[in-house]
Design a protein around this motif. Sequence first.
Motif, PDB file in Angstrom:
ATOM      1  N   ARG A 305       0.298  -1.382   0.310  1.00  0.00           N
ATOM      2  CA  ARG A 305      -0.068   0.202   0.194  1.00  0.00           C
ATOM      3  C   ARG A 305       1.115   1.104   0.088  1.00  0.00           C
ATOM      4  NH1 ARG A 305      -3.920  -3.184  -1.839  1.00  0.00           N
ATOM      5  NH2 ARG A 305      -5.540  -3.494  -0.114  1.00  0.00           N
ATOM      6  N   THR A 306      -0.124   2.813   0.228  1.00  0.00           N
ATOM      7  CA  THR A 306       1.069   3.461  -0.550  1.00  0.00           C
ATOM      8  C   THR A 306       0.676   4.881   1.277  1.00  0.00           C
ATOM      9  OG1 THR A 306       0.785   3.233  -2.680  1.00  0.00           O
ATOM     10  CG2 THR A 306       1.515   5.726  -1.723  1.00  0.00           C
ATOM     11  N   ILE A 307       1.505   5.429   1.258  1.00  0.00           N
ATOM     12  CA  ILE A 307       1.163   6.048   2.771  1.00  0.00           C
ATOM     13  C   ILE A 307       1.985   8.040   2.382  1.00  0.00           C
ATOM     14  CG2 ILE A 307       1.584   7.136   5.244  1.00  0.00           C
ATOM     15  CD1 ILE A 307      -0.713   4.544   4.917  1.00  0.00           C
ATOM     16  N   LYS A 308       0.879   8.446   1.959  1.00  0.00           N
ATOM     17  CA  LYS A 308       0.954   9.978   1.495  1.00  0.00           C
ATOM     18  C   LYS A 308       0.829  10.998   2.820  1.00  0.00           C
ATOM     19  CE  LYS A 308       0.282   9.181  -3.536  1.00  0.00           C
ATOM     20  NZ  LYS A 308       0.223   9.773  -4.533  1.00  0.00           N
ATOM     21  N   GLU A 309       1.657  11.961   2.928  1.00  0.00           N
ATOM     22  CA  GLU A 309       1.225  12.865   4.292  1.00  0.00           C
ATOM     23  C   GLU A 309       1.041  14.379   3.289  1.00  0.00           C
ATOM     24  OE1 GLU A 309       4.861  12.586   6.470  1.00  0.00           O
ATOM     25  OE2 GLU A 309       3.703  11.069   8.008  1.00  0.00           O
ATOM     26  N   THR A 310       0.097  15.163   4.399  1.00  0.00           N
ATOM     27  CA  THR A 310      -0.110  16.559   4.287  1.00  0.00           C
ATOM     28  C   THR A 310       1.113  17.308   4.229  1.00  0.00           C
ATOM     29  OG1 THR A 310      -1.077  17.514   6.169  1.00  0.00           O
ATOM     30  CG2 THR A 310      -2.325  16.041   4.163  1.00  0.00           C
ATOM     31  N   PRO A 311       1.619  18.725   3.603  1.00  0.00           N
ATOM     32  CA  PRO A 311       2.523  19.119   4.026  1.00  0.00           C
ATOM     33  C   PRO A 311       1.799  19.769   5.592  1.00  0.00           C
ATOM     34  CG  PRO A 311       1.725  19.796   2.145  1.00  0.00           C
ATOM     35  CD  PRO A 311       0.778  19.074   2.129  1.00  0.00           C
ATOM     36  N   VAL A 312       3.671  20.350   6.362  1.00  0.00           N
ATOM     37  CA  VAL A 312       3.663  20.031   8.070  1.00  0.00           C
ATOM     38  C   VAL A 312       2.411  22.060   7.690  1.00  0.00           C
ATOM     39  CG1 VAL A 312       4.776  21.187  10.229  1.00  0.00           C
ATOM     40  CG2 VAL A 312       5.543  19.860   8.342  1.00  0.00           C
ATOM     41  N   PHE A 313       1.849  22.273   8.688  1.00  0.00           N
ATOM     42  CA  PHE A 313       1.114  23.073   8.720  1.00  0.00           C
ATOM     43  C   PHE A 313       0.462  23.608   7.673  1.00  0.00           C
ATOM     44  CE2 PHE A 313       5.245  23.986  10.730  1.00  0.00           C
ATOM     45  CZ  PHE A 313       4.447  23.977  12.461  1.00  0.00           C
ATOM     46  N   ALA A 314      -0.159  21.912   7.029  1.00  0.00           N
ATOM     47  CA  ALA A 314      -1.354  22.493   5.686  1.00  0.00           C
ATOM     48  C   ALA A 314      -2.761  23.067   6.661  1.00  0.00           C
ATOM     49  CB  ALA A 314      -1.533  21.603   5.107  1.00  0.00           C
ATOM     50  N   PRO A 315      -3.076  24.096   6.305  1.00  0.00           N
ATOM     51  CA  PRO A 315      -4.526  24.606   6.498  1.00  0.00           C
ATOM     52  C   PRO A 315      -6.031  23.433   6.606  1.00  0.00           C
ATOM     53  CG  PRO A 315      -4.062  26.274   4.647  1.00  0.00           C
ATOM     54  CD  PRO A 315      -2.623  25.015   4.897  1.00  0.00           C
ATOM     55  N   THR A 316      -5.798  22.366   6.572  1.00  0.00           N
ATOM     56  CA  THR A 316      -7.231  21.444   6.374  1.00  0.00           C
ATOM     57  C   THR A 316      -8.271  21.303   7.178  1.00  0.00           C
ATOM     58  OG1 THR A 316      -6.588  19.798   8.050  1.00  0.00           O
ATOM     59  CG2 THR A 316      -5.316  19.432   5.557  1.00  0.00           C
ATOM     60  N   SER A 317      -8.651  21.834   7.863  1.00  0.00           N
ATOM     61  CA  SER A 317      -9.196  22.089   9.122  1.00  0.00           C
ATOM     62  C   SER A 317     -10.074  23.311   8.575  1.00  0.00           C
ATOM     63  CB  SER A 317      -9.159  22.409  10.346  1.00  0.00           C
ATOM     64  OG  SER A 317      -8.860  21.529  10.908  1.00  0.00           O
ATOM     65  N   GLN A 318      -9.267  24.460   8.331  1.00  0.00           N
ATOM     66  CA  GLN A 318      -9.441  26.072   8.038  1.00  0.00           C
ATOM     67  C   GLN A 318     -10.441  26.209   6.325  1.00  0.00           C
ATOM     68  OE1 GLN A 318      -6.979  29.020   9.198  1.00  0.00           O
ATOM     69  NE2 GLN A 318      -5.854  26.795   9.949  1.00  0.00           N
ATOM     70  N   THR A 319     -10.264  24.919   5.458  1.00  0.00           N
ATOM     71  CA  THR A 319     -10.112  25.305   4.004  1.00  0.00           C
ATOM     72  C   THR A 319     -11.247  24.706   3.445  1.00  0.00           C
ATOM     73  OG1 THR A 319      -7.882  24.998   4.137  1.00  0.00           O
ATOM     74  CG2 THR A 319      -9.277  25.048   1.372  1.00  0.00           C
ATOM     75  N   CYS A 320     -11.903  25.272   2.651  1.00  0.00           N
ATOM     76  CA  CYS A 320     -13.596  24.541   2.663  1.00  0.00           C
ATOM     77  C   CYS A 320     -13.213  23.489   1.102  1.00  0.00           C
ATOM     78  CB  CYS A 320     -14.998  25.441   1.983  1.00  0.00           C
ATOM     79  SG  CYS A 320     -15.910  24.739   1.011  1.00  0.00           S
TER      80      CYS A 320
END
Length: 362
Positions: A305-320
Motif C-alpha cells: 500500500r501507499t502512505i502519503k502525508e500532507t505538508p506541515v501546517f497545512a490548513p486542512t480544517s480551515q479550508t473549504c
Amino acid sequence: MLQHKAFKFRIYPSHVQIMQLRKTLGCCRFVFNHLLAKWRHTYQVTGKGLSYNACASQLPDMKREWSWLKEVDSIALQSAVRNLADGYQRHFNKQNYLPRFKSRKHPVQSYTTRYTNGNIAVKENRLQLPKLGWVPYAKSREIEGRILSATVRLAPSGKWFVSLVCEVDIQPLPLTDRILGIDVGIKYLAVPSEGPAMDNPRYTLRYERLLTKWQRILARRKQGGSNWSKAKRKVALIHERIRNSRLDAMHKQTTKWIRENQTICLEDLRIANMMKQRHLAKHIADASWGEMSRQLHYKAKWYGRTIKETPVFAPTSQTCHVCGYKQAEVRDLSVRGWTCVSCQTPHDRDWNAAQNIKAMAQ
C-alpha cells in the motif's frame, strides 16, 4: 517479499530459569556500562571513541577477569556491545542523545540473543532459549518464517515476554483504486473521508479512578518494602491494561484500513509540540496518534500500500474542500461545524479536514 516480523508471547519460566534470566540481564547491563565508561574515557583523552570491533575484542579479557560472565549467553553479551555501538552511531547521526548508563532499577529490562546453530527452537507450547532450556509460553498464534533473533523482556508488572523476530514471506494484497484521507482528533480518534468515524475509547480516563487509588496507596507506603512492591506492581498492571486495550483497538482499525484502501493520506503532525499544551497533553497522549501512524506505515510496506502525508501546517480544517476558501475563524477548536462564506456549503470540521487531507496529500 521477505520482511522482518515480530511475534510476541508471554513466557512462564520456572524459579531456576528466572534466576538465570536475571543473571543474564545483570551481565548484559554490566558489560554495557563497563564499555560505556571506557568509551567516554577514550573520547576525553584522544577525542575519538571506540568502534564495535574494539569493544567486542575486550569481551574475552572481561570473561577472564570476571568469570561469572561465562555463565550467561555469550551472544546476549555481544548484543549489548552492539547496542552501545548503535547508540553512538545514532547520536552522531543526530537521531538521539548520548547513551547513558543502564540502571537495575529501571522498570523495563531486556536482552537480545540471535539464532545460531538451532539455539532457538519452538515445539508445541514450549520455547527453547540459549542457556535457559525449554520454557512454556502462551501460544496465541503460529510462528511463521525463519527465526532470526529473540528478545527477552521483563515488564514492570513482573511478567516475562519474548519477541521472536522472523523472516517472513509476506505477499502484497490485491490492488484496489480506493483512496482514503484520515483526520485524527480527540473527540473522535480518527475521521476518514469515507466510512464511519473511529470513536475515541479514552482508556486512560476509563481507568483513571482505579489508577489514582493505587498511586495514592503507593505514595503512602514505605519505599522498598514488600507492600510498596505490591502496590507498584498493581500500578504497572493497570498501565499495562490501558496500553494493551489501546493497541488492540488500534491494530484492528489500521488493518481494516490497509486491507480496504490502496492509498492512505495522513497529516504530518508535530505531536511533541502539540503535547506542550497542558490542557490537551493528557488527551493527546491517550489518543496515541504516533502509534497509529507507525502501524499504518509498516503495514503499508508489508502489503504493497501507499502512505502519503500532507505538508506541515497545512490548513486542512480551515479550508473549504468544495471551493478552497480559507476561513481563519475555524482555527478555534471549539468550532465543530461551520458554513463556508464563499459557497455557503455547511461543513463538519473533522470530515471536511479528511477531504482536504485526501486532496492535499495527492
